[in-house]
Every structure is written in structure tokens, then in C-alpha cells.
Write a protein that holds these residues in place. Structure first.
Motif, short mmCIF file in Angstrom:
data_model
loop_
_atom_site.label_atom_id
_atom_site.label_comp_id
_atom_site.label_asym_id
_atom_site.label_seq_id
_atom_site.Cartn_x
_atom_site.Cartn_y
_atom_site.Cartn_z
N THR A 104 0.82 -1.20 0.00
CA THR A 104 0.00 0.00 0.00
C THR A 104 0.86 1.26 0.00
OG1 THR A 104 -0.13 0.00 2.42
CG2 THR A 104 -1.87 -1.15 1.22
N VAL A 105 0.24 2.32 -0.46
CA VAL A 105 0.83 3.65 -0.44
C VAL A 105 -0.16 4.57 0.28
CG1 VAL A 105 1.56 5.64 -1.81
CG2 VAL A 105 2.12 3.32 -2.57
N THR A 106 0.29 5.26 1.29
CA THR A 106 -0.58 6.19 2.01
C THR A 106 -0.33 7.61 1.52
OG1 THR A 106 1.05 6.41 3.78
CG2 THR A 106 -0.66 4.74 4.06
N ALA A 107 -1.40 8.39 1.48
CA ALA A 107 -1.30 9.76 0.97
C ALA A 107 -2.40 10.60 1.59
CB ALA A 107 -1.40 9.77 -0.56
N THR A 108 -2.22 11.90 1.49
CA THR A 108 -3.23 12.86 1.92
C THR A 108 -3.50 13.82 0.76
OG1 THR A 108 -1.55 14.33 2.84
CG2 THR A 108 -2.57 12.74 4.35
N GLY A 109 -4.64 14.47 0.83
CA GLY A 109 -4.98 15.41 -0.24
C GLY A 109 -6.36 15.99 -0.03
N SER A 110 -6.84 16.71 -1.02
CA SER A 110 -8.13 17.39 -0.92
C SER A 110 -9.18 16.67 -1.75
CB SER A 110 -7.99 18.83 -1.39
OG SER A 110 -7.51 18.88 -2.72
N LEU A 111 -10.43 16.89 -1.37
CA LEU A 111 -11.57 16.33 -2.08
C LEU A 111 -12.09 17.36 -3.09
CD1 LEU A 111 -13.39 14.83 1.02
CD2 LEU A 111 -12.10 13.56 -0.70
N ALA A 112 -12.62 16.87 -4.20
CA ALA A 112 -13.12 17.76 -5.25
C ALA A 112 -14.12 17.00 -6.11
CB ALA A 112 -11.98 18.28 -6.12
N ALA A 113 -14.87 17.75 -6.90
CA ALA A 113 -15.73 17.11 -7.91
C ALA A 113 -14.84 16.55 -9.00
CB ALA A 113 -16.70 18.12 -8.48
N ARG A 114 -15.15 15.34 -9.46
CA ARG A 114 -14.34 14.74 -10.51
C ARG A 114 -14.41 15.58 -11.78
NH1 ARG A 114 -14.63 8.48 -12.74
NH2 ARG A 114 -13.01 8.71 -14.32
N VAL A 115 -15.60 16.05 -12.14
CA VAL A 115 -15.77 17.00 -13.25
C VAL A 115 -16.50 18.20 -12.66
CG1 VAL A 115 -16.71 17.42 -15.54
CG2 VAL A 115 -15.86 15.13 -14.94
N ASP A 116 -15.77 19.27 -12.43
CA ASP A 116 -16.33 20.49 -11.84
C ASP A 116 -16.78 21.40 -12.97
OD1 ASP A 116 -16.84 22.89 -10.51
OD2 ASP A 116 -15.34 22.45 -8.98
N MET A 117 -18.09 21.65 -13.04
CA MET A 117 -18.65 22.42 -14.15
C MET A 117 -19.11 23.80 -13.66
SD MET A 117 -20.91 19.55 -16.18
CE MET A 117 -22.08 19.41 -14.82
N PRO A 118 -18.42 24.87 -14.09
CA PRO A 118 -18.93 26.21 -13.79
C PRO A 118 -20.05 26.57 -14.78
CG PRO A 118 -16.83 26.35 -14.95
CD PRO A 118 -17.11 24.89 -14.74
N VAL A 119 -21.11 27.16 -14.28
CA VAL A 119 -22.26 27.51 -15.12
C VAL A 119 -22.46 29.02 -15.04
CG1 VAL A 119 -24.70 27.11 -15.60
CG2 VAL A 119 -23.30 25.28 -14.61
N GLY A 120 -22.43 29.68 -16.20
CA GLY A 120 -22.60 31.13 -16.24
C GLY A 120 -23.58 31.55 -17.32
N VAL A 121 -23.52 32.83 -17.70
CA VAL A 121 -24.43 33.40 -18.71
C VAL A 121 -23.85 33.14 -20.09
CG1 VAL A 121 -25.51 35.51 -19.53
CG2 VAL A 121 -25.14 35.17 -17.08
#
Length: 389
Positions: A77-94
Motif C-alpha cells: 500500500t501507499v498512504t497519501a493525503t490530499g483534498s476532495l473535489a468534484a471529478r468533473v467540476d462544471m462552472p455555469v454562467g451566462v
């Protein structure tokens, strides 16, 4: 004579009493001295007899439980730390002209389908323009209908010689022009309707609304900041930071367990991308772990991960057998002379099955599994094999 005789008699009595008293004192002194000598002699004889008969007591060797673990198949095994995020982050605008927001129809945390309206922009001007163009379409259709009727009447008169072929060609061209004008008007109307439709801010795909940064009455315009952020299909990921030395052992498809900070629950994920570059400053790269949606997975949060990079053989010990101090991890083994020896080890994965030891022992040694914290190197012990549970 009688008086002298009486005096001599009394003196003799006094002398006899003194002698008797002195004799008794001597007898008492002699008796006491003899008693002391007898007691001293008896004690000396008793001590000599006990010393000769009873050897000095020897502390028994403590009983310790030992285990010969052998080799077991364990996961690397390999242990690691990091941040969570949306796999596909979609910004929605005008995407349209912009204007004043009249309605906001969703909140963060809402699930939406593809094309669903998230907010609307005021469109009174665009609506009137659409009506004007729709009327133009009707005008052009009427002109095309009239041109077609005139052409039909002209064709009926050609055979009688009242209309020349040139007139027929002219009327045909007029009809075709009118039809084309209808198409132009219809295209202009469709364009205006599309522009008006773009004043509805819609979800580009199905997913989860993460943030909202717009309110009714707000003026928005094309090219401005995103009004919403969405996670496509609600899929999440952990962007784990992995040391350069561990990146080579990872492959897309490796399984992982992700534990968000503050949560006692872990979530199964799968490595879907390994960073092709390494940060030259930190010597770290990213391993992106896909995780199904769960309310405990919040983008922007922090998490730890254990990534399974393969399998191998290693001794597997109970946690009680492995000790730690400022020098690192170690175990106690019992040698052929039943003496305790300290052995420095390297610990791998820790699981419910035990602690995998990647170096320091082969598995053929007798490892102390209990009471190890109370032992010292070189101490004599009585090993007792661990009974199978």
C-alpha cells in the motif's frame, strides 16, 4: 560473759547472712551468663544448619508468548493525503446577452437533470423582438402565396397566347424570391428565439449543484463570473499527493480507501489518473481517486487515502508484538538460549489481520507477542507458543 557470748552470736549471724547473700548473687550471675551462652550457641548452630541446608532463592524466568509467523500474502500500500473535489467540476454562467436575474430555481445540494433551468434573466425586449419577427414571417408567407397564385394564373394563359414565356419566367422568379424571403424571416425568428432561450441559465449536464453565487435582481452578463458550480453526475474524487518514489508503483485501476477528515467511515474508490509530472519543489505528484457520491464527501475538504499498489509476501504480526520508541519500530525475539533479543523492523500495511513487517525478520524467528514492553535484551525467559484462537 553472757553479754559477750550474745554479741559474738549476733556477729556470727550477720556474717552468715552476708556470705549467703554474696553466694546467691554469684549463682545468679553464673546462671545468667550460662543462659546467654546457651542461647548464642543455639542461634549460631541454627544459622549454620540453615545455611548449609537451604540454597539462595533464584527468581523464575518469566513466561512469554511467542509466535513464528512465517510468510503471508499481504497487500502493498501507499498512504497519501490530499483534498476532495468534484471529478468533473462544471462552472455555469451566462451564455446569452445577460441582464437582470428574475428567478433562481435551485439551491446548493440540489440534484438537477441535463438542460434543467437553474435561473432566468429578464427578457421583455427579446420577447417583443420575437413577436415582430414572427409577424414578418407571416408577411413573407403571404407574399409567397400571392406570387405562387399569380404564377399559376399566368401558366393557364400561356396556351392562349396572352402571356409570353418571358412573363412566366419573371413570375417564377418572383415566386422563388418570395419563398426565399419566407425562409429568411423564419431563420431570423428562430435566431431570436434561440437568443431568448439563452436567457435561461441551464444545467449543461445532470449532476449535483455545489455552489450558487447569484440572487434575483442581480445584473449578469456574458463572460462574467460563474453563477453556479456543479459536479457532473455527482461524482467525486480525492486529489492525493504522493511522493515521487511511490508514484512509480501506482497504476490506473488500483483500489483505494479514502477517509475524510473528521469522519470515522472510509469509502472505497479507484485510482483513475496518475500525474505525468512531479512538482520540482515538493517532489510530489497527484494521484486522482474516483469516489462515488456520499454526503460525507465534500469538495474542498481534506482526506487521507490508502492505495493498494499490489501484493507480496511478508511476516504478519499482531499489533501487540510491535513496539515503538525514539529509534523506531522493533520486536523482541527469543533465541536458542531462551534469551530476549531486540530486532529493528520496518512496518508496512496495518490491517485487521495484523501488521505486515517488510524488513528486519524473515518469519522463522520466535517473536514475543505479549508482555514485550516489560522485557529487556538479554533477559532469560520461558517461551510459550501462541495458541490458535
Amino acid at each position: 560473759m553472757n553479754y559477750e557470748s550474745q554479741l559474738l552470736s549476733d556477729s556470727a549471724v550477720v556474717i552468715d547472712e552476708d556470705e549467703s547473700r554474696k553466694r546467691r548473687r554469684r549463682l545468679l550471675l553464673l546462671g545468667g551468663g550460662a543462659a546467654v551462652l546457651l542461647v548464642t550457641a543455639a542461634a549460631w548452630i541454627s544459622m549454620r544448619g540453615d545455611t548449609a541446608a537451604t540454597p539462595a532463592p533464584v527468581a523464575p524466568a518469566p513466561v512469554v508468548t511467542v509466535l513464528q509467523p512465517g510468510q503471508s500474502t499481504v497487500a502493498r500500500t501507499v498512504t497519501a493525503t490530499g483534498s476532495l473535489a468534484a471529478r468533473v467540476d462544471m462552472p455555469v454562467g451566462v451564455v446569452g446577452e445577460g441582464g437582470m436575474v428574475t428567478q433562481v430555481l435551485v439551491q446548493p445540494g440540489d440534484w438537477v437533470r441535463a438542460g434543467q433551468v437553474l435561473a432566468t434573466v429578464e427578457r421583455s425586449v427579446q420577447t417583443e423582438q420575437g413577436r415582430s419577427l414572427a409577424a414578418q414571417v407571416e408577411v413573407q408567407r403571404a407574399s409567397a402565396k400571392l406570387a405562387q397564385a399569380q404564377l399559376d394564373r399566368a401558366k393557364a394563359l400561356v396556351g392562349r397566347g396572352f402571356i409570353s414565356a418571358a412573363d412566366i419566367d419573371q413570375r417564377t422568379a418572383t415566386r422563388d424570391q418570395a419563398v426565399a424571403q419566407v425562409r429568411v424571416a423564419e431563420a431570423q425568428l428562430a435566431e431570436q428565439r434561440a437568443r431568448t432561450g439563452r436567457l435561461d441559465i441551464r444545467a449543461p449536464a445532470a449532476g449535483l449543484v455545489l455552489t450558487r453565487s447569484v440572487e434575483p435582481g442581480q445584473i449578469v452578463q456574458a463572460g462574467g463570473n460563474a453563477l453556479f458550480r456543479m459536479a457532473k453526475d455527482g461524482e467525486m474524487e480525492m486529489q492525493a499527493q504522493v511522493a515521487e518514489s511511490d508514484l512509480a508503483a501506482l497504476r490506473a485501476g488500483n483500489g483505494a480507501m479514502v477517509t475524510p477528515t473528521g469522519s470515522a467511515e472510509s469509502f472505497a474508490g479507484r485510482l483513475w489518473q496518475v500525474s505525468p509530472i512531479v512538482d520540482p519543489q515538493t517532489r510530489m505528484g497527484f494521484a486522482r481517486i474516483a469516489i462515488p457520491y456520499h454526503s460525507a464527501i465534500r469538495p474542498g475538504g481534506f482526506a487521507s487515502a490508502t492505495i493498494t499498489s499490489g501484493t507480496g509476501n511478508a511476516p504478519l504480526l499482531p499489533e501487540s508484538a510491535v513496539q515503538n520508541d525514539e529509534k523506531g519500530s522493533y520486536v523482541y525475539i527469543v533465541n536458542a538460549k531462551d534469551q530476549v533479543e531486540r530486532r529493528t523492523v520496518t512496518v508496512g500495511q496495518v490491517s485487521a489481520a495484523g501488521v505486515a513487517v517488510t524488513s528486519g525478520i524473515t518469519g522463522a524467528e520466535k517473536i514475543v507477542t505479549s508482555a514485550a514492553a516489560f522485557l529487556t535484551p538479554g533477559q532469560k525467559v520461558k517461551p510459550e507458543a501462541l495458541k490458535a484462537s
